[in-house]
Design an enzyme around this catalytic site. Structure first.
Site, PDB file in Angstrom:
ATOM      1  N   GLU A   1       0.792  -1.343  -0.005  1.00 34.37           N
ATOM      2  CA  GLU A   1       0.019  -0.038   0.096  1.00 34.37           C
ATOM      3  C   GLU A   1       0.836   1.316   0.109  1.00 34.37           C
ATOM      4  OE1 GLU A   1       0.685   1.740   3.050  1.00 34.37           O
ATOM      5  OE2 GLU A   1      -1.499   1.593   3.892  1.00 34.37           O
TER       6      GLU A   1
ATOM      7  N   CYS B   1      -3.364  -4.080   4.505  1.00 30.83           N
ATOM      8  CA  CYS B   1      -2.013  -5.038   5.053  1.00 30.83           C
ATOM      9  C   CYS B   1      -2.148  -6.535   4.379  1.00 30.83           C
ATOM     10  CB  CYS B   1      -2.188  -4.932   6.255  1.00 30.83           C
ATOM     11  SG  CYS B   1      -1.642  -3.545   7.109  1.00 30.83           S
TER      12      CYS B   1
ATOM     13  N   HIS C   1      -1.645 -11.430  11.731  1.00 26.82           N
ATOM     14  CA  HIS C   1      -1.254  -9.813  11.310  1.00 26.82           C
ATOM     15  C   HIS C   1      -1.014  -9.091  12.570  1.00 26.82           C
ATOM     16  CE1 HIS C   1      -0.870  -6.335   9.690  1.00 26.82           C
ATOM     17  NE2 HIS C   1      -2.033  -5.765  10.097  1.00 26.82           N
TER      18      HIS C   1
END
Lengths: 131, 345, 383
Positions: free
Chosen positions: B79, B111, B235
């Site tokens: 990103e 993400c 994550h």
């Protein structure tokens, strides 16, 4: 339009490509256009070894405009494992860590840009060897 | 999603920049009392998501000896692309000397763009359209000065050379799945320099809901439970979330320890779970099973199961992530804002 | 040399910053004073060196514009852009013209660096070095000098402080030079504690760019005698080239073009190194001067810095080096530099009070990329 010259140079600049003499084995970086200086032999492009050692260096405090954002920065005189000698910026090294004789390896970095909207020029720099 | 033909990781590599800034250093400038992590990486002035991707790819290719002329796809999840319009993949193709007959695209899903890239490359390989492909997650993520994100938004990435399992892989992909919904927890509008977010809304309805739903669905679909896994990577936008989600799903601290890097390196966004996977592969043994669950704001989560093979011993990343962790240097806030280009805002 | 060319006049402006004058007007001022010194002869050819006037966008084809101002028509005008030897090559062109023709030739150089940002000037200089090597490595010319200096210090075990002694001598010699940019003596301590340009070199290891113009009037010896002019003889010259980019060289500390050019110049003059009373050395950087002196053969490799530190090469010694301040203190008006070096030697050789009879002028582009050597000899004083 410097972008065009930089584009033309990109493969050898990205991949550490030099010239190798088919007759005597001499190496040149950047690559030469014509024949071997030493023996007149035919030259071919070859990817040079990525590791070498630092023969000499300087810390640039008065930088050209395109590099002003990076000042002070270190430029090294490097001898690769095959004996080819070249100049390249050092990165990921603190001013008090750089030493003549240190082992370095090629890495791929942004060299400079033409402002926030301009082209980004990438190329080889060298860093202390990470094993 | 289970590939009909076996697909796996042929080689891998991870990279993080050398510089870190401590949260206390940021807090001292902005007057914050409690901070989410200890420190985070940030890119040197000459690094971006593309150079990080290059480093990770080079390690993956050189450590595995993957044939550069047979790579049929290179997908980069990020990103923080250097260009809004101009692909990063083409630079990597020429810089790494890959065949120019190659699929190349930049993926964006906050993400989780990197894990999305793994799924896309897997599909191409499983279908027989290509033999080898590269999937990358890489970021130099942004945090507005003083914003919560500035404490965690970090830089790093990992690259995976995938191939048919029959070529010999270090870890086979058993299956994966994906769960998405329209959830406005975090976004960055076109042309904007810094993202915005909805504070505590990024937690329960975003991060936790998507990861838990994705992993539970994955377990039900393929009949797994936490006990089946030697390691798990979630994550990691901070230290707390991945530990809490692991606990909620029934995983122990021992299972997540090798892949939990956020306390030191911060949130490397598209790189986060993939750098964690690389660090886990660095220490795993043949036969280990690894769960990975990514999260991307906006929002979605991909869950994967990998099984490590005997080839891991000869194709571990050289250098391993540990080498990059050992060379970290702490910088102060002034160096950080200079290198991040924040002085020219 | 057998064509018997002589120098019969010189003219210079003080090297510095000319805020109120443009490149053509300082060129005209120096050219007119050279012509006046030679008794205002009719000029048959005009060769002007200027390294950067086009590159910096100041004035292209600057020789034409100076020629028009000094009001001379119908003769050859050529502007030469070859870095630090630009005006040296203008001088060589003058010799070549007079090898086959008679008459008077005006040669020299002009440079204007103060109308541009210092970075614009250094970047224009970089373009003259290998574009690819310099631009992609972030190296500057001073940076390259610094790399040479560190290598020199490491290889020969030379203390950092000794590198800069040559600059201290330059400043000492410029005190009474009315054309020098800096006419102030400095101590070694001052020089070493000055701001760093490219580590380990400070501003005292780096010659300052400056505006400047210097011209010389050449003719044949017979003509000078016929017209009753005092003259200095051009006894010989040599020109040689080294490999570029510099990292292609077997040894970057070996200035072999300088060695070759000086050897050829001495040979054509029929003299040896021992005959030299004066050396005007192209010390664009302290280390360049040291390496050039070793290339010339006055010192063994690795010993020149020590020789300067021992107090050698001062005025009155043999050889005396940079008797008017060299590039460091007189200033470095890039393309006009060689014309200053020649003019300074001419002053010494015409002087009744100085006991000098033979001078070597050494000039370069880059770091021995190209090297020019000229031998001048005291000629008729009362023709």
């Amino acid at each position: 339009m410097p972008e065009i010259t930089e584009w033309r140079d990109r493969l050898w600049r990205y991949r550490l490509v030099g010239s190798k003499c088919l007759s005597c084995g001499a190496r040149y970086y950047p690559p030469r256009n014509s024949s071997c200086i030493k023996c007149g032999g035919e030259l071919v492009d070859v990817e040079l070894p990525r590791r070498g050692k630092l023969l000499s260096y300087t810390v640039i405090y008065q930088a050209p405009g395109i590099y002003r954002f990076a000042s002070p920065y270190i430029v090294g005189f490097i001898e690769l494992e095959d004996g080819t000698r070249l100049f390249a910026m050092l990165t990921d090294v603190e001013l008090d860590e750089v030493k003549v004789g240190m082992e370095v390896e090629a890495t791929f970095r942004k060299l400079y840009t033409y402002g926030d909207s301009g082209h980004i020029v990438y190329g080889i720099k060298f860093r202390p060897l990470v094993t | 999603m289970k590939p009909v033909n076996g697909v796996g990781i042929f080689g891998y590599g991870a990279y993080i920049p050398r510089y870190i800034i401590e949260n206390s250093s940021i807090a001292s400038v902005w007057g914050k009392l409690s901070t989410p992590i200890k420190s985070k990486t940030f890119p040197s002035y000459d690094e971006d998501s593309l150079t990080i991707a290059y480093e990770a790819c080079r390690i993956a290719l050189e450590s595995s000896g993957a044939p550069r002329d047979k790579i049929g796809a290179i997908y980069i999840g990020s990103e923080s692309k250097p260009y809004a319009v101009k692909p990063s993949g083409t630079v990597l193709v020429d810089a790494l000397g890959l065949s120019r007959n190659i699929l190349s695209a930049d993926f964006e899903f906050a993400c989780k763009a990197g894990t999305e890239a793994i799924q896309a490359v897997s599909g191409l390989i499983a279908s027989g359209m290509i033999e080898f492909g590269i999937a990358i997650g890489t970021d130099t993520s942004q945090g507005r000065p003083g914003d919560e994100l500035e404490y965690t938004a970090a830089a790093g990435g990992a690259a995976f050379v995938l191939s048919r399992a029959s070529n010999g892989v270090v870890a086979e992909i058993e299956a994966s799945n994906s769960y998405v919904s329209d959830t406005p927890d975090f976004w960055r509008r076109s042309g904007e320099k810094y993202p915005r977010h909805l504070y505590r809304f990024t937690g329960e309805p975003a991060y936790f809901h998507h990861i838990i739903t994705s992993v539970k669905h994955f377990f039900e679909e393929y009949g797994y439970s936490p006990r089946d896994f030697d390691y798990a990577i979630f994550h990691q936008p901070n230290s707390k979330f991945p530990q809490r989600v692991a606990k909620m799903l029934g995983f122990t601290m021992d299972q997540i320890r090798p892949g939990l890097l956020s306390p030191i390196i911060g949130n490397t966004y598209s790189g986060a779970t993939l750098v964690g996977l690389a660090a886990t592969l660095d220490v795993s043994k043949p036969g280990d099973r690894i769960l990975l669950a990514s999260f991307g704001s906006g929002a979605g989560s991909d869950a994967f199961s990998f099984v490590v093979t005997d080839l891991i011993e000869e194709r571990r990343a050289k250098p391993p992530l540990k080498s990059f962790l050992e060379r970290l240097v702490t910088k102060d806030y002034s160096t950080y804002v200079r290198y991040r280009g924040k002085l020219w805002v | 040399m057998d064509n018997n060319v002589v120098v019969v006049g010189y003219g210079m402006v003080r090297v510095g910053e000319y805020w109120y004058k443009d490149i053509v007007s300082i060129g005209v001022e120096a050219a007119e004073s050279a012509l006046e010194a030679a008794g205002n002869p009719d000029i048959d050819a005009f060769y002007v060196g200027s390294a950067l006037s086009s590159a910096l966008g100041i004035q292209g084809n600057v020789g034409l514009h100076i020629a028009d101002e000094i009001g001379l028509d119908d003769f050859i005008v050529e502007t030469i852009s070859s870095g630090g030897v630009s005006s040296g090559l203008a001088f060589i062109n003058g010799l070549h013209y007079l090898a086959s023709r008679h008459g008077y030739v005006l040669v020299g150089g002009v440079e204007k660096t103060s109308d541009n940002l210092p970075t614009e000037v250094s970047e224009a200089v970089l373009v003259d070095l290998d574009r690819r090597v310099m631009k992609y490595s972030g190296l500057t010319e001073a940076g390259l000098a610094a790399i040479l200096a560190r290598l020199y210090m490491e290889r020969y075990g030379v203390d950092r402080s000794k590198i800069t002694q040559i600059s201290v001598l330059d400043h000492e010699n410029a005190v009474d030079n009315p054309y020098a940019m800096f006419r102030k003596a400095v101590t070694l301590d001052m020089a070493l504690s000055s701001p760093i340009v490219a580590d380990p070199l400070t501003i005292f290891d780096v010659s300052p760019y400056g505006d400047g113009a210097a011209f010389l009037v050449l003719t044949t010896k017979d003509r000078a005698i016929e017209d009753g002019l005092r003259y200095v003889e051009v006894a010989g010259y040599g020109f040689a080239r080294n490999r570029v980019p510099i990292n292609y060289r077997e040894d970057i500390l070996s200035f072999r073009a300088t060695a070759k050019a000086v050897g050829d110049a001495l040979g054509s003059a029929g003299i040896s190194l021992d005959d030299l009373d004066i050396i005007e050395l192209f010390d664009s950087y302290s280390i360049s001067g040291l390496l050039a002196l070793e290339g010339i053969g006055v010192c063994e490799s690795g010993s020149s810095a020590n020789e300067f530190s021992r107090g050698m090469f001062r005025r009155g010694m043999r050889p005396s080096i940079n008797t008017f301040g060299g590039l460091k203190a007189r200033g470095y008006p890039i393309g006009a530099t060689t014309a200053y070096q020649i003019s300074e030697a001419v002053i010494r050789l015409l002087s009744d009070s100085d006991d000098y009879s033979t001078a070597l002028i050494h000039s370069m582009t880059g770091f021995d990329d190209e090297a020019l050597a000229i031998i001048l000899r005291r000629g008729g004083l009362n023709a």
